[in-house]
Design a protein around this motif. Structure first.
Motif, PDB file in Angstrom:
ATOM      1  N   MET A 100      13.700   2.225  10.577  1.00  0.00           N
ATOM      2  CA  MET A 100      13.993   0.879  10.082  1.00  0.00           C
ATOM      3  C   MET A 100      15.073   0.904   9.007  1.00  0.00           C
ATOM      4  SD  MET A 100      12.380  -1.423  11.703  1.00  0.00           S
ATOM      5  CE  MET A 100      12.763  -2.740  10.564  1.00  0.00           C
ATOM      6  N   ALA A 101      15.880  -0.159   8.982  1.00  0.00           N
ATOM      7  CA  ALA A 101      16.973  -0.275   8.013  1.00  0.00           C
ATOM      8  C   ALA A 101      16.607  -1.194   6.847  1.00  0.00           C
ATOM      9  CB  ALA A 101      18.228  -0.803   8.719  1.00  0.00           C
ATOM     10  N   PHE A 102      15.437  -1.851   6.911  1.00  0.00           N
ATOM     11  CA  PHE A 102      15.053  -2.810   5.882  1.00  0.00           C
ATOM     12  C   PHE A 102      13.529  -2.937   5.869  1.00  0.00           C
ATOM     13  CE2 PHE A 102      16.234  -4.778   9.855  1.00  0.00           C
ATOM     14  CZ  PHE A 102      15.154  -5.583  10.169  1.00  0.00           C
ATOM     15  N   PRO A 103      12.935  -3.311   4.733  1.00  0.00           N
ATOM     16  CA  PRO A 103      11.481  -3.481   4.655  1.00  0.00           C
ATOM     17  C   PRO A 103      11.044  -4.776   5.339  1.00  0.00           C
ATOM     18  CG  PRO A 103      12.472  -4.029   2.557  1.00  0.00           C
ATOM     19  CD  PRO A 103      13.592  -3.529   3.439  1.00  0.00           C
ATOM     20  N   LEU A 104       9.748  -4.867   5.644  1.00  0.00           N
ATOM     21  CA  LEU A 104       9.206  -5.995   6.400  1.00  0.00           C
ATOM     22  C   LEU A 104       7.854  -6.442   5.870  1.00  0.00           C
ATOM     23  CD1 LEU A 104       9.617  -4.563  10.015  1.00  0.00           C
ATOM     24  CD2 LEU A 104      10.886  -6.490   9.078  1.00  0.00           C
ATOM     25  N   ASP A 105       7.463  -7.636   6.245  1.00  0.00           N
ATOM     26  CA  ASP A 105       6.067  -8.044   6.217  1.00  0.00           C
ATOM     27  C   ASP A 105       5.561  -7.888   7.642  1.00  0.00           C
ATOM     28  OD1 ASP A 105       6.176  -8.697   3.552  1.00  0.00           O
ATOM     29  OD2 ASP A 105       5.838 -10.842   3.843  1.00  0.00           O
ATOM     30  N   ILE A 106       4.387  -7.287   7.770  1.00  0.00           N
ATOM     31  CA  ILE A 106       3.758  -7.079   9.070  1.00  0.00           C
ATOM     32  C   ILE A 106       2.482  -7.913   9.085  1.00  0.00           C
ATOM     33  CG2 ILE A 106       2.751  -5.387  10.650  1.00  0.00           C
ATOM     34  CD1 ILE A 106       4.534  -3.251   9.256  1.00  0.00           C
ATOM     35  N   VAL A 107       2.431  -8.907   9.964  1.00  0.00           N
ATOM     36  CA  VAL A 107       1.356  -9.894   9.983  1.00  0.00           C
ATOM     37  C   VAL A 107       0.561  -9.754  11.283  1.00  0.00           C
ATOM     38  CG1 VAL A 107       0.821 -12.357   9.863  1.00  0.00           C
ATOM     39  CG2 VAL A 107       2.860 -11.460   8.669  1.00  0.00           C
ATOM     40  N   PHE A 108      -0.711  -9.379  11.162  1.00  0.00           N
ATOM     41  CA  PHE A 108      -1.586  -9.268  12.327  1.00  0.00           C
ATOM     42  C   PHE A 108      -2.237 -10.619  12.586  1.00  0.00           C
ATOM     43  CE2 PHE A 108      -0.986  -4.924  11.137  1.00  0.00           C
ATOM     44  CZ  PHE A 108      -1.043  -4.222  12.319  1.00  0.00           C
ATOM     45  N   THR A 114      -5.133 -16.958  14.419  1.00  0.00           N
ATOM     46  CA  THR A 114      -5.501 -16.808  13.014  1.00  0.00           C
ATOM     47  C   THR A 114      -4.939 -15.521  12.422  1.00  0.00           C
ATOM     48  OG1 THR A 114      -7.556 -18.021  13.405  1.00  0.00           O
ATOM     49  CG2 THR A 114      -7.450 -16.697  11.401  1.00  0.00           C
ATOM     50  N   VAL A 115      -4.287 -15.620  11.264  1.00  0.00           N
ATOM     51  CA  VAL A 115      -3.756 -14.448  10.564  1.00  0.00           C
ATOM     52  C   VAL A 115      -4.941 -13.631  10.045  1.00  0.00           C
ATOM     53  CG1 VAL A 115      -2.407 -13.652   8.574  1.00  0.00           C
ATOM     54  CG2 VAL A 115      -1.625 -15.627   9.924  1.00  0.00           C
ATOM     55  N   THR A 116      -4.981 -12.342  10.419  1.00  0.00           N
ATOM     56  CA  THR A 116      -6.099 -11.475  10.043  1.00  0.00           C
ATOM     57  C   THR A 116      -5.740 -10.455   8.962  1.00  0.00           C
ATOM     58  OG1 THR A 116      -5.592  -9.902  11.826  1.00  0.00           O
ATOM     59  CG2 THR A 116      -7.159 -11.687  12.320  1.00  0.00           C
ATOM     60  N   ARG A 117      -4.465 -10.110   8.848  1.00  0.00           N
ATOM     61  CA  ARG A 117      -4.056  -9.114   7.849  1.00  0.00           C
ATOM     62  C   ARG A 117      -2.556  -9.202   7.642  1.00  0.00           C
ATOM     63  NH1 ARG A 117      -6.080  -3.011   7.127  1.00  0.00           N
ATOM     64  NH2 ARG A 117      -5.340  -2.796   4.995  1.00  0.00           N
ATOM     65  N   ILE A 118      -2.118  -8.951   6.396  1.00  0.00           N
ATOM     66  CA  ILE A 118      -0.693  -8.948   6.060  1.00  0.00           C
ATOM     67  C   ILE A 118      -0.388  -7.684   5.268  1.00  0.00           C
ATOM     68  CG2 ILE A 118       1.162 -10.110   4.798  1.00  0.00           C
ATOM     69  CD1 ILE A 118      -0.410 -12.752   5.208  1.00  0.00           C
ATOM     70  N   HIS A 119       0.645  -6.976   5.679  1.00  0.00           N
ATOM     71  CA  HIS A 119       1.138  -5.801   4.946  1.00  0.00           C
ATOM     72  C   HIS A 119       2.561  -6.086   4.467  1.00  0.00           C
ATOM     73  CE1 HIS A 119      -2.029  -2.987   6.176  1.00  0.00           C
ATOM     74  NE2 HIS A 119      -1.950  -3.504   7.389  1.00  0.00           N
ATOM     75  N   HIS A 120       2.893  -5.628   3.276  1.00  0.00           N
ATOM     76  CA  HIS A 120       4.273  -5.630   2.780  1.00  0.00           C
ATOM     77  C   HIS A 120       4.753  -4.195   2.910  1.00  0.00           C
ATOM     78  CE1 HIS A 120       3.480  -9.630   1.326  1.00  0.00           C
ATOM     79  NE2 HIS A 120       2.465  -9.183   0.617  1.00  0.00           N
ATOM     80  N   ALA A 121       5.525  -3.919   3.950  1.00  0.00           N
ATOM     81  CA  ALA A 121       5.890  -2.555   4.331  1.00  0.00           C
ATOM     82  C   ALA A 121       7.250  -2.172   3.766  1.00  0.00           C
ATOM     83  CB  ALA A 121       5.880  -2.417   5.846  1.00  0.00           C
ATOM     84  N   GLU A 122       7.232  -1.193   2.870  1.00  0.00           N
ATOM     85  CA  GLU A 122       8.456  -0.650   2.282  1.00  0.00           C
ATOM     86  C   GLU A 122       9.111   0.322   3.264  1.00  0.00           C
ATOM     87  OE1 GLU A 122       9.580  -1.163  -0.897  1.00  0.00           O
ATOM     88  OE2 GLU A 122       7.885  -2.267  -1.746  1.00  0.00           O
ATOM     89  N   LEU A 123      10.383   0.604   3.038  1.00  0.00           N
ATOM     90  CA  LEU A 123      11.051   1.636   3.833  1.00  0.00           C
ATOM     91  C   LEU A 123      10.466   2.999   3.474  1.00  0.00           C
ATOM     92  CD1 LEU A 123      14.809   0.607   3.724  1.00  0.00           C
ATOM     93  CD2 LEU A 123      13.259   0.516   5.659  1.00  0.00           C
ATOM     94  N   PRO A 124      10.303   3.881   4.462  1.00  0.00           N
ATOM     95  CA  PRO A 124       9.826   5.227   4.144  1.00  0.00           C
ATOM     96  C   PRO A 124      10.921   6.013   3.414  1.00  0.00           C
ATOM     97  CG  PRO A 124      10.338   5.050   6.478  1.00  0.00           C
ATOM     98  CD  PRO A 124      10.518   3.682   5.882  1.00  0.00           C
ATOM     99  N   TYR A 136       0.365   1.068   9.164  1.00  0.00           N
ATOM    100  CA  TYR A 136      -0.086  -0.240   8.692  1.00  0.00           C
ATOM    101  C   TYR A 136      -1.040  -0.802   9.749  1.00  0.00           C
ATOM    102  CZ  TYR A 136       3.707   0.321   5.397  1.00  0.00           C
ATOM    103  OH  TYR A 136       4.534   0.808   4.412  1.00  0.00           O
ATOM    104  N   PRO A 137      -2.355  -0.666   9.535  1.00  0.00           N
ATOM    105  CA  PRO A 137      -3.330  -1.055  10.553  1.00  0.00           C
ATOM    106  C   PRO A 137      -3.751  -2.520  10.452  1.00  0.00           C
ATOM    107  CG  PRO A 137      -4.457   0.014   8.749  1.00  0.00           C
ATOM    108  CD  PRO A 137      -2.976   0.043   8.411  1.00  0.00           C
ATOM    109  N   GLY A 138      -4.261  -3.021  11.561  1.00  0.00           N
ATOM    110  CA  GLY A 138      -4.801  -4.364  11.577  1.00  0.00           C
ATOM    111  C   GLY A 138      -5.398  -4.684  12.931  1.00  0.00           C
ATOM    112  N   ARG A 139      -6.051  -5.814  12.988  1.00  0.00           N
ATOM    113  CA  ARG A 139      -6.668  -6.276  14.240  1.00  0.00           C
ATOM    114  C   ARG A 139      -5.977  -7.561  14.679  1.00  0.00           C
ATOM    115  NH1 ARG A 139     -10.487  -5.129  17.484  1.00  0.00           N
ATOM    116  NH2 ARG A 139     -11.474  -6.728  18.753  1.00  0.00           N
ATOM    117  N   GLY A 140      -5.685  -7.626  15.978  1.00  0.00           N
ATOM    118  CA  GLY A 140      -5.082  -8.827  16.514  1.00  0.00           C
ATOM    119  C   GLY A 140      -4.604  -8.636  17.933  1.00  0.00           C
TER     120      GLY A 140
END
Length: 174
Positions: A100-108, A114-124, A136-140
């Motif tokens: 990835m070239a940029f960080p993201l929000d990952i929304v399950f 229905t939104v079940t989980r949100i991650h604010h994912a930084e670049l590694p 970044y785990p979640g259910r959906g």
């Protein structure tokens, strides 16, 4: 006259190369071209009031190859752009920030939107190998990737809902 030994050797080499290529593609689905992504608009609404929180224009990753590649080949996202990952069924999934070239929000998101989980994912960190990437785990059934901190800026929280149009998602207005 054709030398049968040379012909048999050449045929064996061709078959061996084809088999090796099939094994490489089978174990690395991201190597297969994904083709064009369908696009649609997803609307995030408050889970209690139904008030519109955001409208996102997304590319739809609805095949294994497209889900594997994701946004890896993307340089950036616009303010209201993202990617919607559509799985065959609701389940437990984990996403990583591969190439990835940029960080993201990952929304399950559950099958009902229905939104079940949100991650604010930084670049590694530079040089992080695949095995060492943060998961970044979640259910959906769906995963929405949007620009970093987009969910904070728009007030999107667990319990809110996404309106995902057919044929990919539930079309209910709730």
């Amino acid at each position: 006259m054709i030398d049968r030994r040379r012909l048999a050797t050449a045929a064996f080499v061709v078959v061996a190369v084809l088999v090796a290529g099939a094994v490489v593609v089978a174990t690395n689905p991201g190597l297969v071209p994904t083709g064009e992504y369908d696009r649609t608009t997803v609307t995030a609404v408050d889970g209690e009031s139904g008030e519109t929180l955001a409208t996102v224009r997304v590319r739809v990753a609805d095949t294994q190859s497209k889900r594997y590649t994701g946004l890896s080949d993307t340089e950036s996202l616009g303010e209201n752009e993202g990617m919607l990952f559509v799985h065959d069924r609701e389940g437990e999934y984990a996403y990583v920030m591969r190439e990835m070239a940029f960080p993201l929000d990952i929304v399950f998101v559950a099958a009902d939107g229905t939104v079940t989980r949100i991650h604010h994912a930084e670049l590694p960190p530079e040089g992080t190998s695949g095995a060492d990437l943060t998961r970044y785990p979640g259910r959906g059934k769906y995963v929405l990737e949007v620009p970093y901190r987009y969910t904070d800026d728009r007030g999107i929280e667990v319990g809110d809902r996404l309106r995902i149009p057919a044929p990919w998602g539930p079309t209910a207005e709730s």
